[in-house]
Design an enzyme around this catalytic site. Structure first.
Site, PDB file in Angstrom:
ATOM      1  N   SER A 153      -2.491   4.767  11.118  1.00  0.00           N
ATOM      2  CA  SER A 153      -3.637   4.072  11.704  1.00  0.00           C
ATOM      3  C   SER A 153      -3.165   3.180  12.846  1.00  0.00           C
ATOM      4  O   SER A 153      -2.024   2.709  12.849  1.00  0.00           O
ATOM      5  CB  SER A 153      -4.320   3.200  10.638  1.00  0.00           C
ATOM      6  OG  SER A 153      -5.297   2.359  11.223  1.00  0.00           O
ATOM      7  N   TYR A 203      -3.664  -3.515   4.225  1.00  0.00           N
ATOM      8  CA  TYR A 203      -3.762  -2.213   4.904  1.00  0.00           C
ATOM      9  C   TYR A 203      -3.003  -2.247   6.229  1.00  0.00           C
ATOM     10  O   TYR A 203      -2.241  -1.331   6.538  1.00  0.00           O
ATOM     11  CB  TYR A 203      -5.229  -1.876   5.135  1.00  0.00           C
ATOM     12  CG  TYR A 203      -5.461  -0.537   5.803  1.00  0.00           C
ATOM     13  CD1 TYR A 203      -5.414   0.641   5.066  1.00  0.00           C
ATOM     14  CD2 TYR A 203      -5.744  -0.449   7.169  1.00  0.00           C
ATOM     15  CE1 TYR A 203      -5.642   1.875   5.669  1.00  0.00           C
ATOM     16  CE2 TYR A 203      -5.973   0.775   7.775  1.00  0.00           C
ATOM     17  CZ  TYR A 203      -5.916   1.927   7.027  1.00  0.00           C
ATOM     18  OH  TYR A 203      -6.134   3.137   7.628  1.00  0.00           O
TER      19      TYR A 203
END
Length: 263
Positions: free
Chosen positions: A147, A160
Site C-alpha cells: 500500500s 496498518y
C-alpha cells in the site's frame, strides 16, 4: 491433476475476494492452475474457484490463516501435492483496524501484533514455506500486495501504516536474498473500490473518502480491484527483469494535481 500443458501453478493468499480474486481470474485465463487461500470468506473463495474452473484451469480453495506458520506450510504442501510445483505466490491477504489516526489511544500493542501478524509475519511465513518450490521453478515470482500507506504515512490505522512500511522493506530484502532464481516485487495501491474498504468505513464514509482521494489524484479517480490485480500479474508474469521493485498504482495520488496558477 498434473500441471503439464499449463503455464504453471499459482497460490494466492486472500484470493477469495477483491484484488486476490481478480488476480486469480487473470492467471487462470493465462493458463495457470490456481490455489485460492481464504481465512473466513469460504463462500466467496468457492465461487472464485468455480469461476476459474470454467476457464479450463484446475483450481483449489484452501482455508488457512497466514498468521499461522503451520497453516502456511500446509497450504504450500497441498498445492505441490496436487500439481507438483509452485511458480507464483501472490500475497494478497491483509488486515487492518479502521481508526482515527489523530487518536493515539485508539490502538494498543495487541492491535499492532494482530495487524503485523497478517501483513508482515504472514507474508514472510508464506515466502519461507514456498521458497524451495519457487526456486525450483524456472520462473519463480512473488508479488506482495502492499500500500502507499507505507511511504506516505497515511492510511486506515497506525498499525496498518507501519505494517506496510515493514512489508515494503521486507520485499527488498527478500528480492535480494532469493535472487537470481526468484523475483520478489510489490504493488502499492492507493485507494481501491472494494468491499473491504466499504465494509470498514461504511458506505457513506467510503464515498466521501473516495471522492477526496480522487480529487487529490492526478488522474482524478480511484482504482478497481481488477486494475491493481493487472499490475500484480504484470510483475508476476511479464516483468522478467524486475525484482525488488515497489510499483505504485494510485491514480497519481502521490504525484498530486498540477498547481493552477492564475494569470
Amino acid at each position: 491433476m498434473a500441471s503439464e500443458g499449463r503455464a504453471g501453478v499459482a497460490l494466492i493468499t486472500g484470493g477469495g475476494t477483491g484484488v486476490g480474486a481478480a488476480a486469480a481470474g487473470m492467471l487462470a485465463k493465462r493458463g495457470y492452475h490456481v490455489a485460492v487461500n481464504y481465512s473466513r470468506s469460504a463462500a466467496e473463495a468457492k465461487a472464485t474457484v468455480a469461476a476459474l474452473k470454467e476457464t479450463g484451469a484446475d483450481a483449489l480453495a484452501i482455508q488457512g490463516s497466514v498468521a499461522d506458520d503451520a497453516d502456511c506450510r500446509r497450504m504450500v504442501s497441498e498445492v505441490v501435492e496436487r500439481w507438483g510445483r509452485l511458480d507464483i505466490l501472490i500475497n494478497s491477504a491483509g488486515t487492518t483496524q479502521f481508526t482515527a489516526l489523530a487518536n493515539l489511544q485508539a490502538q494498543n500493542s495487541e492491535d499492532f501484533h494482530r495487524v503485523f501478524d497478517v501483513n508482515v509475519v504472514g507474508t514472510y511465513q508464506m515466502v519461507r514455506a514456498a521458497s524451495e518450490h519457487l526456486t525450483r521453478s524456472n520462473k519463480g515470482a512473488v508479488v506482495n500486495i502492499s500500500s502507499i500507506a507505507g511511504p506516505t504515512g497515511n492510511g486506515s490505522s497506525l498499525a496498518y501504516i507501519a505494517s506496510k512500511g515493514a512489508l515494503n522493506s521486507m520485499t527488498l530484502a527478500l528480492a535480494r536474498l532469493l535472487a537470481p532464481k526468484v523475483r520478489v516485487n510489490a504493488v502499492l495501491p492507493g485507494m481501491i473500490s472494494s468491499r473491504w474498504m466499504k465494509d470498514g468505513l461504511g458506505e457513506e464514509a467510503f464515498a466521501g473518502v473516495a471522492r477526496g482521494f480522487a480529487e487529490a489524484s492526478a488522474l482524478g479517480d480511484i482504482s478497481s480491484p481488477e486494475e491493481i490485480a493487472a499490475g500484480a500479474i504484470f510483475l508476476a508474469c511479464d516483468a522478467t527483469k524486475m525484482t525488488g521493485q515497489l510499483m505504485t498504482i494510485d491514480g497519481g495520488y502521490t504525484l498530486g494535481r498540477a498547481v493552477k496558477l492564475s494569470k
